[in-house]
Design a protein around this motif. Structure first.
Motif, PDB file in Angstrom:
ATOM      1  N   ARG A  64       0.891  -1.118   0.090  1.00 26.15           N
ATOM      2  CA  ARG A  64      -0.085  -0.044   0.042  1.00 26.15           C
ATOM      3  C   ARG A  64       0.898   1.329   0.011  1.00 26.15           C
ATOM      4  N   THR A  65       2.008   1.005   0.557  1.00 21.28           N
ATOM      5  CA  THR A  65       3.020   2.333   0.751  1.00 21.28           C
ATOM      6  C   THR A  65       4.212   1.922   0.449  1.00 21.28           C
ATOM      7  N   ARG A  88       2.861   3.065  -9.481  1.00 18.17           N
ATOM      8  CA  ARG A  88       1.347   3.391 -10.114  1.00 18.17           C
ATOM      9  C   ARG A  88       0.430   2.340 -10.616  1.00 18.17           C
ATOM     10  N   GLY A  91      -1.283   0.038  -7.882  1.00 12.29           N
ATOM     11  CA  GLY A  91      -2.041   0.872  -6.997  1.00 12.29           C
ATOM     12  C   GLY A  91      -1.476   1.190  -5.656  1.00 12.29           C
ATOM     13  N   VAL A  92      -0.216   1.536  -5.627  1.00 15.81           N
ATOM     14  CA  VAL A  92       0.315   2.038  -4.316  1.00 15.81           C
ATOM     15  C   VAL A  92      -0.457   3.329  -3.748  1.00 15.81           C
ATOM     16  N   GLN A  93      -0.765   3.358  -2.849  1.00 14.70           N
ATOM     17  CA  GLN A  93      -1.689   4.569  -2.405  1.00 14.70           C
ATOM     18  C   GLN A  93      -0.901   5.538  -1.647  1.00 14.70           C
ATOM     19  N   GLY A  94       0.403   5.289  -1.433  1.00 11.13           N
ATOM     20  CA  GLY A  94       1.313   6.526  -0.508  1.00 11.13           C
ATOM     21  C   GLY A  94       2.616   6.156  -0.850  1.00 11.13           C
ATOM     22  N   PRO A 128       0.586  10.341  -4.925  1.00 12.17           N
ATOM     23  CA  PRO A 128       0.263  10.604  -3.475  1.00 12.17           C
ATOM     24  C   PRO A 128       1.420  10.305  -2.742  1.00 12.17           C
ATOM     25  N   ARG A 182       0.504   7.974   5.923  1.00  8.02           N
ATOM     26  CA  ARG A 182      -0.136   7.922   4.472  1.00  8.02           C
ATOM     27  C   ARG A 182      -0.642   6.362   4.801  1.00  8.02           C
ATOM     28  N   HIS A 183       0.204   5.399   5.303  1.00 17.91           N
ATOM     29  CA  HIS A 183      -0.334   4.149   5.416  1.00 17.91           C
ATOM     30  C   HIS A 183      -1.769   3.774   5.842  1.00 17.91           C
ATOM     31  N   ASP A 187      -7.674   7.208   2.534  1.00 16.37           N
ATOM     32  CA  ASP A 187      -7.431   7.706   1.430  1.00 16.37           C
ATOM     33  C   ASP A 187      -6.302   8.360   0.973  1.00 16.37           C
ATOM     34  N   PRO A 188      -5.853   8.140  -0.434  1.00 11.49           N
ATOM     35  CA  PRO A 188      -4.465   8.858  -0.451  1.00 11.49           C
ATOM     36  C   PRO A 188      -4.544  10.283  -0.032  1.00 11.49           C
TER      37      PRO A 188
END
Length: 291
Positions: A64-65, A88, A91-94, A128, A182-183, A187-188
């Motif tokens: 995720r991060t 990207r 789908g990494v969010q942070g 993000p 962030r983790h 949401d991002p």
């Protein structure tokens, strides 16, 4: 979902891994040889290399991060851009990216302008990310203790413009804080850039004076001779790196390394404590006598 840390066995990365593990995060450490990696309990060693796309795709599974730290190598920019593109895709969010202070100003210094290009990608694609821009690491000077203690010379040609050095432990604490923020966010989060710098604008002369006080004998600055500095570096580093370091020191002599106004106060608020100072690092490095 986990946090993936690159550079996980290096000076900063190993501290980031420790901080994250202490906070109970699920951490994956990207390492070339997992069997040789000394990692905290609970941290998963993931085999991979920043030049091996297939290994990076595998490493990014269920991540995720991302903490992205690239070593100073000839293909540093390629490594960073490849990793960000793969992140990207996954789908990494942070993201927390370790850049360098004045990456945009030191435009002729290869590893600075490379990091600035990475920052531009982050901005262009609205990733993000938190971009951390550290100044000169205090602990770099511990590699010069032979010259300082053995010959009474502080060898780094920092000049007199002023360098707000940062302790690597503070870098790691801030990086871990941003990764966890962030983790654990639902949401991002929006992009953020932080200058990481210490509270004191140091010069070659003021650093030499601190070592003189600690050792209780004279330590003098070596001066600003960049050709000699490059030649010394060339004894233990490739020629391209020695020249890169020379260009960096020339920029430091001209511009210094000073954070944006209010940065120190912002960092201390984030940490909930004062930033470490150079004299503390000197004292702790060998139980030396500083008042």
């Amino acid at each position: 979902m986990s946090i993936l840390v690159t550079g996980a066995t290096g000076t900063v990365g190993s501290l980031v891994v420790q901080r994250l593990a202490q906070q109970g995060a699920e951490v994956k450490a990207l390492v070339r040889t997992p069997a040789k990696a000394a990692l905290p309990a609970g941290v998963t060693a993931v085999p991979g290399d920043l030049t091996d796309v297939a290994s990076l795709r595998r490493a990014l599974t269920s991540v995720r991060t991302l903490f992205l730290l690239n070593a100073v190598v000839p293909d540093e920019l390629t490594q960073a851009l490849v990793m960000l593109n793969l992140a990207r895709d996954a789908g990494v969010q942070g993201i927390v990216y370790l850049s360098v202070i004045h990456a945009d100003l030191y435009s002729n210094v290869p590893h600075f302008t490379g990091k600035h290009s990475v920052e531009r990608m982050i901005e262009r694609f609205e990733l993000p990310a938190t971009v951390l821009r550290p100044a000169y690491f205090m602990q770099n000077d511990l590699q010069a203790r032979g010259a300082i203690e053995g010959h009474g010379v502080y060898p780094m040609p920092l000049g007199s413009a002023g360098v707000a050095m940062i302790d690597v432990r503070d870098i790691a604490d801030i990086a871990a804080s941003e990764l966890l923020r962030r983790h654990w966010a639902a949401d991002p989060l929006p992009r953020l850039t932080l200058d990481l710098a210490g509270p004191d604008a140091l010069t070659a002369a003021s650093v030499a004076a601190l070592w003189s006080e600690a050792l209780q004998r004279e330590v003098r600055p070596a001066g600003d001779d960049l050709e000699s500095f490059e030649q010394q570096w060339a004894h233990f580093a490739p020629g391209w790196m020695a020249y890169d370091m020379r260009l960096m020191m020339a920029a430091i002599q001209q511009h210094g390394m000073k954070p944006a106004e209010g940065s120190v106060q912002r960092l201390e608020t984030l940490l909930g404590r004062p930033l470490r100072r150079y004299r503390d690092m000197v004292r702790e490095s060998g139980q030396l006598k500083l008042g």
